[in-house]
Design a protein around this motif. Structure first.
Motif, PDB file in Angstrom:
ATOM      1  N   GLY A 157      61.469  42.632 -22.131  1.00 25.35           N
ATOM      2  CA  GLY A 157      62.304  42.423 -21.066  1.00 25.35           C
ATOM      3  C   GLY A 157      63.747  42.168 -21.570  1.00 25.35           C
ATOM      4  O   GLY A 157      64.112  41.658 -22.497  1.00 25.35           O
ATOM      5  N   ALA A 158      64.627  43.185 -20.995  1.00 32.80           N
ATOM      6  CA  ALA A 158      65.973  43.150 -21.361  1.00 32.80           C
ATOM      7  C   ALA A 158      67.003  43.420 -19.920  1.00 32.80           C
ATOM      8  O   ALA A 158      66.410  44.154 -18.975  1.00 32.80           O
ATOM      9  N   GLY A 159      68.079  42.461 -20.079  1.00 33.70           N
ATOM     10  CA  GLY A 159      68.869  42.577 -18.999  1.00 33.70           C
ATOM     11  C   GLY A 159      70.226  42.583 -19.477  1.00 33.70           C
ATOM     12  O   GLY A 159      70.748  41.703 -20.158  1.00 33.70           O
ATOM     13  N   ALA A 160      71.055  43.269 -18.786  1.00 34.74           N
ATOM     14  CA  ALA A 160      72.576  43.165 -19.379  1.00 34.74           C
ATOM     15  C   ALA A 160      73.476  43.338 -17.898  1.00 34.74           C
ATOM     16  O   ALA A 160      73.079  44.042 -17.076  1.00 34.74           O
ATOM     17  N   ALA A 161      74.600  42.610 -17.913  1.00 36.03           N
ATOM     18  CA  ALA A 161      75.620  42.869 -16.959  1.00 36.03           C
ATOM     19  C   ALA A 161      76.842  42.818 -17.490  1.00 36.03           C
ATOM     20  O   ALA A 161      77.266  41.634 -18.125  1.00 36.03           O
ATOM     21  N   VAL A 162      77.858  43.356 -16.675  1.00 36.93           N
ATOM     22  CA  VAL A 162      79.232  43.503 -17.322  1.00 36.93           C
ATOM     23  C   VAL A 162      80.060  43.752 -16.096  1.00 36.93           C
ATOM     24  O   VAL A 162      79.990  44.540 -15.308  1.00 36.93           O
ATOM     25  N   THR A 163      81.157  42.899 -16.053  1.00 36.40           N
ATOM     26  CA  THR A 163      82.504  43.301 -15.214  1.00 36.40           C
ATOM     27  C   THR A 163      83.440  43.379 -15.892  1.00 36.40           C
ATOM     28  O   THR A 163      83.793  42.577 -17.059  1.00 36.40           O
ATOM     29  N   THR A 164      84.240  44.342 -15.583  1.00 36.59           N
ATOM     30  CA  THR A 164      85.573  44.837 -16.383  1.00 36.59           C
ATOM     31  C   THR A 164      86.758  44.897 -15.469  1.00 36.59           C
ATOM     32  O   THR A 164      86.646  45.836 -14.501  1.00 36.59           O
ATOM     33  N   LEU A 165      87.895  44.495 -15.522  1.00 34.22           N
ATOM     34  CA  LEU A 165      89.201  44.530 -14.518  1.00 34.22           C
ATOM     35  C   LEU A 165      90.168  44.973 -15.700  1.00 34.22           C
ATOM     36  O   LEU A 165      90.507  44.209 -16.868  1.00 34.22           O
ATOM     37  N   VAL A 166      90.861  46.105 -15.413  1.00 35.12           N
ATOM     38  CA  VAL A 166      91.935  46.644 -15.981  1.00 35.12           C
ATOM     39  C   VAL A 166      93.186  46.507 -14.810  1.00 35.12           C
ATOM     40  O   VAL A 166      93.110  47.512 -13.994  1.00 35.12           O
ATOM     41  N   HIS A 167      94.333  45.925 -15.123  1.00 28.58           N
ATOM     42  CA  HIS A 167      95.286  45.724 -14.351  1.00 28.58           C
ATOM     43  C   HIS A 167      96.535  45.953 -14.668  1.00 28.58           C
ATOM     44  O   HIS A 167      97.045  44.858 -15.586  1.00 28.58           O
ATOM     45  N   ASN A 168      97.149  47.043 -14.390  1.00 28.93           N
ATOM     46  CA  ASN A 168      98.553  47.315 -14.800  1.00 28.93           C
ATOM     47  C   ASN A 168      99.493  47.208 -13.421  1.00 28.93           C
ATOM     48  O   ASN A 168      99.291  48.251 -12.614  1.00 28.93           O
ATOM     49  N   ASP A 169     100.233  46.367 -13.392  1.00 30.24           N
ATOM     50  CA  ASP A 169     101.113  46.153 -12.217  1.00 30.24           C
ATOM     51  C   ASP A 169     102.684  45.966 -12.382  1.00 30.24           C
ATOM     52  O   ASP A 169     103.147  44.953 -13.495  1.00 30.24           O
ATOM     53  N   THR A 170     103.384  46.663 -11.796  1.00 27.50           N
ATOM     54  CA  THR A 170     104.854  46.405 -12.015  1.00 27.50           C
ATOM     55  C   THR A 170     105.452  46.150 -10.763  1.00 27.50           C
ATOM     56  O   THR A 170     105.196  47.171  -9.765  1.00 27.50           O
ATOM     57  N   VAL A 171     106.334  45.083 -10.574  1.00 25.41           N
ATOM     58  CA  VAL A 171     107.128  44.967  -9.394  1.00 25.41           C
ATOM     59  C   VAL A 171     108.620  44.701  -9.702  1.00 25.41           C
ATOM     60  O   VAL A 171     108.746  43.995 -10.630  1.00 25.41           O
ATOM     61  N   GLU A 172     109.131  45.631  -8.914  1.00 18.40           N
ATOM     62  CA  GLU A 172     110.654  45.335  -9.227  1.00 18.40           C
ATOM     63  C   GLU A 172     111.471  45.360  -8.068  1.00 18.40           C
ATOM     64  O   GLU A 172     111.463  46.182  -7.139  1.00 18.40           O
ATOM     65  N   ALA A 173     112.620  44.541  -7.961  1.00 22.91           N
ATOM     66  CA  ALA A 173     113.565  44.772  -6.933  1.00 22.91           C
ATOM     67  C   ALA A 173     114.981  44.207  -7.601  1.00 22.91           C
ATOM     68  O   ALA A 173     115.143  43.612  -8.476  1.00 22.91           O
ATOM     69  N   TYR A 174     115.809  45.546  -7.009  1.00 27.10           N
ATOM     70  CA  TYR A 174     117.045  45.422  -7.880  1.00 27.10           C
ATOM     71  C   TYR A 174     118.368  46.093  -7.100  1.00 27.10           C
ATOM     72  O   TYR A 174     118.176  47.008  -6.352  1.00 27.10           O
ATOM     73  N   ILE A 175     119.542  46.004  -7.556  1.00 28.66           N
ATOM     74  CA  ILE A 175     120.742  46.612  -7.337  1.00 28.66           C
ATOM     75  C   ILE A 175     120.934  47.552  -8.464  1.00 28.66           C
ATOM     76  O   ILE A 175     120.969  47.073  -9.695  1.00 28.66           O
ATOM     77  N   GLY A 176     120.760  48.768  -8.378  1.00 24.69           N
ATOM     78  CA  GLY A 176     121.169  49.696  -9.508  1.00 24.69           C
ATOM     79  C   GLY A 176     122.584  49.613 -10.153  1.00 24.69           C
ATOM     80  O   GLY A 176     123.475  49.213  -9.426  1.00 24.69           O
ATOM     81  N   SER A 177     122.682  50.577 -11.028  1.00 26.07           N
ATOM     82  CA  SER A 177     123.921  50.432 -12.133  1.00 26.07           C
ATOM     83  C   SER A 177     124.863  51.172 -11.212  1.00 26.07           C
ATOM     84  O   SER A 177     124.537  52.205 -10.605  1.00 26.07           O
ATOM     85  N   GLY A 178     126.214  50.548 -11.111  1.00 27.58           N
ATOM     86  CA  GLY A 178     127.354  51.319 -10.454  1.00 27.58           C
ATOM     87  C   GLY A 178     127.260  51.274  -8.983  1.00 27.58           C
ATOM     88  O   GLY A 178     128.317  51.495  -8.337  1.00 27.58           O
TER      89      GLY A 178
END
Length: 340
Positions: A157-178
């Motif tokens: 008898g064999a059992g295998a369980a895997v969860t995988t999360l890959v999260h790439n997150d960028t959040v930006e608030a800004y006033i630009g150059s010039g």
């Protein structure tokens, strides 16, 4: 998905004799996904195999922008906001039963999320004589992942369980150059705010049983997060506020990971479990060099980051002969939080 709201480059808003009362540029992207995968394999006089994969791939770009060299004048509030949210549930549950042979079950839940959320006044734009400026970008992720498997066989008898999360997150608030951003006299504030929240529960549970020679159960929960949250006033901008100038960046991360396994056999039994978290976070709030600013109130530049991590690897093996269990919980956190 791409969700954009913009005042285009070189556009003119509120120019001439009469000015707009207010201006709102807002982009919102809400994602809700509930998904699952399941199977049962039964071999009454042979082997049974059950396997399932629940896979989600999400790629989002949400932005609100006043474009390059645009001219904007309002008597009231100028608001530029981008909001993104992800509410996800992923379940994979499988069983394999071998009445007179091998029973094998394998389950996997995998989520790959890439999100970009930006709110900004672009380089060279002029937002002048406003009643206040609010630039706000935010992303919220709520995720539950469950993978479960049970394998039972008269021989193996064999059992295998895997969860995988890959999260790439960028959040930006800004006033630009010039760029030039100016409010009218009085308590008229300029606020630049970037904020991100990640909440995740990951559970991997595997069970295996054998009335014969061998049982093996293995479970894994893997989280890989790369988070960038920035609020800033870029190089050579001019920012004049009758009230306060506030530049804030905040990132809150909370996750619970549990990898559990149970193996039982009249012969030999083995179990293995691993809960692994790798988190890279960069949270920055800053005013770049060369910025010119006159403020009637206070200047507040603040970056904050919080991590609440619970990682558990646990297992039990029982047999009439040899039983072995190996479990591990591994956290690797690289946290960079700066305000300047």
């Amino acid at each position: 998905t791409s969700t954009h709201a913009r005042v285009d480059r070189n556009a003119q808003v509120g120019q001439g004799g009469s000015h707009n009362a207010s201006l709102t540029v807002s982009a919102t992207d809400t994602t809700v996904i509930k998904s699952g995968a399941g199977s049962v394999g039964i071999g009454v006089s042979g082997s049974g195999i059950g396997a399932g994969l629940d896979l989600g791939i999400v790629d989002k770009d949400t932005r609100a922008v006043i474009g390059q060299n645009a001219l904007v004048t309002t008597t009231g509030m100028t608001s530029v906001t981008a909001a993104s949210s992800e509410d996800l549930l992923s379940v994979s549950a499988n069983a394999g039963i071998g009445g007179s042979g091998v029973g094998v079950a394998a389950s996997a839940s995998v989520e790959v999320l890439t999100t970009h959320t930006r709110a900004y006044i672009d380089s060279g734009a002029q937002v002048t004589q406003t009643g206040g400026v609010n630039i706000d970008a935010g992303d919220t992720m709520d995720l539950v992942m469950v993978a479960g498997s049970i394998g039972f066989g008269s021989s193996v008898g064999a059992g295998a369980a895997v969860t995988t999360l890959v999260h790439n997150d960028t959040v930006e608030a800004y006033i630009g150059s010039g760029a030039q951003v100016t409010t009218t006299a009085g308590a008229k504030n300029i606020t630049v705010n970037a904020h991100s929240t990640e909440t995740e529960v990951g559970i991997g549970a595997a069970g295996a049983g054998s009335s014969g020679s061998f049982a093996f159960a293995g479970a894994g929960v893997i989280n890989v997060l790369d988070e960038t949250t920035r609020a800033f006033v870029d190089r050579s901008a001019t920012v004049n506020a009758g009230g306060n100038l506030t530049v804030h960046a905040d990132d809150q991360t909370k996750f619970v990971s549990v990898a559990g396994n149970l193996a039982v056999s009249s012969g030999s039994a083995a179990g293995a479990g691993a809960a692994v978290a790798v988190v890279n976070k960069h949270t920055d709030a800053y005013i770049e060099s060369g910025v010119s600013s006159t403020v009637g109130g206070n200047i507040d530049v603040k970056a904050s980051s919080k991590e609440t991590v619970t990682v558990i690897g646990a297992g039990i093996s029982a047999s009439g002969n040899v039983a072995v269990t190996v479990d591990a919980a591994v956290d690797v956190l690289n946290i960079d939080t700066r305000a300047f």
